[in-house]
Design an enzyme around this catalytic site. Structure first.
Site, PDB file in Angstrom:
ATOM      1  N   ASP A  79       0.794  -1.231   0.000  1.00  0.00           N
ATOM      2  CA  ASP A  79       0.000   0.000   0.000  1.00  0.00           C
ATOM      3  C   ASP A  79       0.829   1.286   0.000  1.00  0.00           C
ATOM      4  O   ASP A  79       1.965   1.316   0.470  1.00  0.00           O
ATOM      5  CB  ASP A  79      -0.897   0.035   1.242  1.00  0.00           C
ATOM      6  CG  ASP A  79      -2.109  -0.862   1.124  1.00  0.00           C
ATOM      7  OD1 ASP A  79      -2.087  -1.779   0.281  1.00  0.00           O
ATOM      8  OD2 ASP A  79      -3.068  -0.656   1.885  1.00  0.00           O
ATOM      9  N   HIS A 226       3.483  -2.076   3.290  1.00  0.00           N
ATOM     10  CA  HIS A 226       3.546  -0.743   2.687  1.00  0.00           C
ATOM     11  C   HIS A 226       4.886  -0.544   1.984  1.00  0.00           C
ATOM     12  O   HIS A 226       5.906  -1.072   2.418  1.00  0.00           O
ATOM     13  CB  HIS A 226       3.371   0.351   3.752  1.00  0.00           C
ATOM     14  CG  HIS A 226       2.034   0.340   4.421  1.00  0.00           C
ATOM     15  ND1 HIS A 226       1.745  -0.490   5.487  1.00  0.00           N
ATOM     16  CD2 HIS A 226       0.906   1.048   4.169  1.00  0.00           C
ATOM     17  CE1 HIS A 226       0.482  -0.286   5.858  1.00  0.00           C
ATOM     18  NE2 HIS A 226      -0.040   0.635   5.083  1.00  0.00           N
TER      19      HIS A 226
END
Length: 258
Positions: A79, A226
């Protein structure tokens, strides 16, 4: 799904995105109304080439967690990027392990780094819409605002990719609403959740992240990492341990169901 807290980077990102989103807001609101009220499809407003009608087919509105590889499948999701420092390193690590992942991209990041968006697509990974500015309070905002965040990000990501549309929509911090899920699904983007949150954004330590995946993967196949928003060295180190370990346990890597 719990929302992530304390993300100063995303507050700055939201402020930076306001200049972009304010210009497009009126168009986006009209587009959303046309989709939901008049039934018109605003494809003419997307400057990038269409990737094919099958990508626009309406998908289920419920939040996906399952893997297309079945009960022993794992979905790696990345992400908040792309990021010029960390995304190339994540891509290399995934390549070294023979893993395909789903990249949930923030619109302004995709717009700023189209070369990285294209690299993600060229490597066989899938794209996911993570809104324009990663506002974790989206579920408290108006439908017009939600439309602007989702539709503008879709355009940004599609243009940056050279015409490949995102196949999923992940609300920042899990801030889904019935409206946002319906809108995303109507655009061919399956709402996407997660089962295992490594909390790598909080820099908990590599050992903690690895232990989290090992203890929680039985909860479901979709794992959250992430590749932007700060130092992702712990994420890379954790992935180096986790990816081969999951294979050793008999898991295979796939994509979230659509």
């Amino acid at each position: 799904m719990a929302k992530h807290k304390g993300r100063g980077w995303h507050s700055r990102l939201l402020a930076a995105a306001l200049g972009v989103t304010a210009v497009a807001a009126a168009t986006s609101v009209w587009t959303a109304q046309a989709d939901t009220v008049g039934g018109r499809q605003p494809e003419a407003r997307v400057s990038a080439p269409d990737a094919g009608s099958h990508d626009r087919a309406k998908v289920a509105e419920d939040i996906a967690h399952a893997s297309d590889r079945g009960a022993r499948g794992v979905n790696i999701t990345i992400d908040d990027g792309p990021d010029p420092v960390w995304t190339p390193q994540v891509l290399q690590l995934l390549k070294d392990n023979g893993v395909k992942a789903t990249f949930c991209m923030v619109g302004t990041q995709a717009q700023a780094h189209p070369d990285l968006v294209k690299a993600v697509v060229a490597a066989g990974h899938r794209l996911c819409n993570h809104t324009v500015s990663h506002d974790t309070a989206m579920d408290t905002k108006s439908e017009a605002y939600q439309s602007q965040q989702i539709l503008d990000a879709e355009r940004m990501i599609t243009k940056a990719s050279g015409g490949v549309r995102p196949q999923y929509y992940r609300a920042p911090g899990g801030a889904f609403t019935p409206y946002s899920r319906h809108l995303a699904a109507s655009r061919g983007m399956r709402p996407l959740g997660w089962n295992v949150d490594t909390k790598d954004f909080e820099h908990p330590g590599v050992d903690t992240m690895v232990a989290t995946v090992k203890s929680e993967i039985s909860n479901g196949p979709t794992v959250l990492f992430h590749d932007a928003g700060g130092d992702r060295s712990q994420t890379l180190a954790a992935l180096r341990e986790i990816l081969p370990w999951l294979k050793q346990q008999g898991y295979s890597y796939g994509f979230p169901v659509r």
